[in-house]
Design a protein around this motif. Sequence first.
Motif, short mmCIF file in Angstrom:
data_model
loop_
_atom_site.label_atom_id
_atom_site.label_comp_id
_atom_site.label_asym_id
_atom_site.label_seq_id
_atom_site.Cartn_x
_atom_site.Cartn_y
_atom_site.Cartn_z
N SER A 31 -70.47 -13.59 -25.77
CA SER A 31 -69.29 -14.39 -26.07
C SER A 31 -68.47 -13.78 -27.20
O SER A 31 -67.25 -13.87 -27.20
N VAL A 32 -69.13 -13.13 -28.14
CA VAL A 32 -68.43 -12.56 -29.29
C VAL A 32 -67.86 -11.18 -28.96
O VAL A 32 -66.75 -10.84 -29.37
N LEU A 33 -68.61 -10.39 -28.22
CA LEU A 33 -68.19 -9.02 -27.92
C LEU A 33 -67.86 -8.87 -26.43
O LEU A 33 -68.39 -8.00 -25.75
N LYS A 34 -66.97 -9.70 -25.95
CA LYS A 34 -66.60 -9.70 -24.53
C LYS A 34 -66.08 -8.35 -24.06
O LYS A 34 -66.35 -7.92 -22.95
N ASP A 35 -65.31 -7.69 -24.89
CA ASP A 35 -64.67 -6.43 -24.49
C ASP A 35 -65.47 -5.21 -24.90
O ASP A 35 -64.95 -4.10 -24.91
N ASN A 36 -66.73 -5.40 -25.23
CA ASN A 36 -67.55 -4.29 -25.68
C ASN A 36 -67.83 -3.31 -24.53
O ASN A 36 -67.98 -3.72 -23.39
N ASP A 37 -67.91 -2.04 -24.86
CA ASP A 37 -68.12 -1.02 -23.85
C ASP A 37 -69.60 -0.67 -23.67
O ASP A 37 -69.93 0.29 -23.00
N MET A 38 -70.49 -1.47 -24.27
CA MET A 38 -71.92 -1.19 -24.18
C MET A 38 -72.70 -2.48 -23.95
O MET A 38 -72.27 -3.55 -24.32
N THR A 39 -73.89 -2.30 -23.38
CA THR A 39 -74.80 -3.43 -23.18
C THR A 39 -75.59 -3.66 -24.47
O THR A 39 -75.60 -2.82 -25.38
N ILE A 40 -76.30 -4.79 -24.52
CA ILE A 40 -77.16 -5.08 -25.67
C ILE A 40 -78.22 -3.99 -25.81
O ILE A 40 -78.51 -3.55 -26.92
N LYS A 41 -78.80 -3.56 -24.72
CA LYS A 41 -79.84 -2.52 -24.75
C LYS A 41 -79.28 -1.22 -25.32
O LYS A 41 -79.91 -0.58 -26.15
N GLU A 42 -78.09 -0.86 -24.89
CA GLU A 42 -77.48 0.38 -25.40
C GLU A 42 -77.21 0.27 -26.89
O GLU A 42 -77.45 1.22 -27.64
N LEU A 43 -76.72 -0.88 -27.31
CA LEU A 43 -76.47 -1.05 -28.74
C LEU A 43 -77.76 -1.08 -29.54
O LEU A 43 -77.79 -0.62 -30.69
N SER A 44 -78.83 -1.56 -28.94
CA SER A 44 -80.14 -1.52 -29.60
C SER A 44 -80.57 -0.08 -29.87
O SER A 44 -81.12 0.23 -30.92
N VAL A 45 -80.31 0.79 -28.92
CA VAL A 45 -80.63 2.21 -29.09
C VAL A 45 -79.77 2.80 -30.21
O VAL A 45 -80.27 3.52 -31.08
N LEU A 46 -78.50 2.46 -30.21
CA LEU A 46 -77.60 2.97 -31.26
C LEU A 46 -78.05 2.49 -32.64
O LEU A 46 -78.05 3.26 -33.61
N LEU A 47 -78.47 1.23 -32.73
CA LEU A 47 -78.98 0.71 -34.00
C LEU A 47 -80.25 1.43 -34.44
O LEU A 47 -80.44 1.71 -35.62
N ARG A 48 -81.12 1.71 -33.49
CA ARG A 48 -82.37 2.42 -33.82
C ARG A 48 -82.05 3.80 -34.39
O ARG A 48 -82.66 4.22 -35.37
N ILE A 49 -81.07 4.46 -33.80
CA ILE A 49 -80.66 5.77 -34.32
C ILE A 49 -80.17 5.61 -35.76
O ILE A 49 -80.50 6.42 -36.63
N ARG A 50 -79.42 4.57 -36.02
CA ARG A 50 -78.89 4.36 -37.36
C ARG A 50 -79.99 4.15 -38.39
O ARG A 50 -79.92 4.68 -39.49
N PHE A 51 -80.98 3.36 -38.05
CA PHE A 51 -81.95 2.95 -39.06
C PHE A 51 -83.21 3.81 -39.12
O PHE A 51 -84.00 3.65 -40.04
N ASP A 52 -83.40 4.71 -38.17
CA ASP A 52 -84.51 5.66 -38.28
C ASP A 52 -84.04 6.86 -39.09
O ASP A 52 -82.92 7.34 -38.90
N ASP A 53 -84.90 7.33 -39.96
CA ASP A 53 -84.53 8.49 -40.78
C ASP A 53 -84.28 9.72 -39.91
O ASP A 53 -83.28 10.39 -40.04
#
Length: 146
Positions: A31-53
Amino acid sequence: MIMIYSDNPQKIFFYHYVEEIISNYGSFFNSVLKDNDMTIKELSVLLRIRFDDITTQHDLVDVFNVSGAYIAKLLKKFEGNEYIKREEDPKNRRKKIVKLTEKGIEKTDELIKVIGDWENEVTSDLTDDEIIILKNILFKIINKED
């Protein structure tokens, strides 16, 4: 909302709570990111990349328990969107270290805000002490040694 044994929350399996939390987050996210170009799973991967050293494609396959082909395709998409870059691992030239670009950091900042807003919404009826206890219990559950 969980209806099974609603008169006694102690009878409800953890699984049902986890399922409801995931469903609630998914609805909020969509509902918040209606126009997002990624799925929740894809964004989870992107977040993992951010927070892993240090993260490699192989690490992501292991963490998310998905195929190498899926992660390869996803990383190619992230590179196309300029969210990540791959660098040669100095310890093993065959491996590539995956890092966020400035644009990737901005994208994950957007997601972090959504996660924070959702967390504030779903814990609004809890005290600060209850939130601390809940997070400590969840941390203990997911970090249980096998």
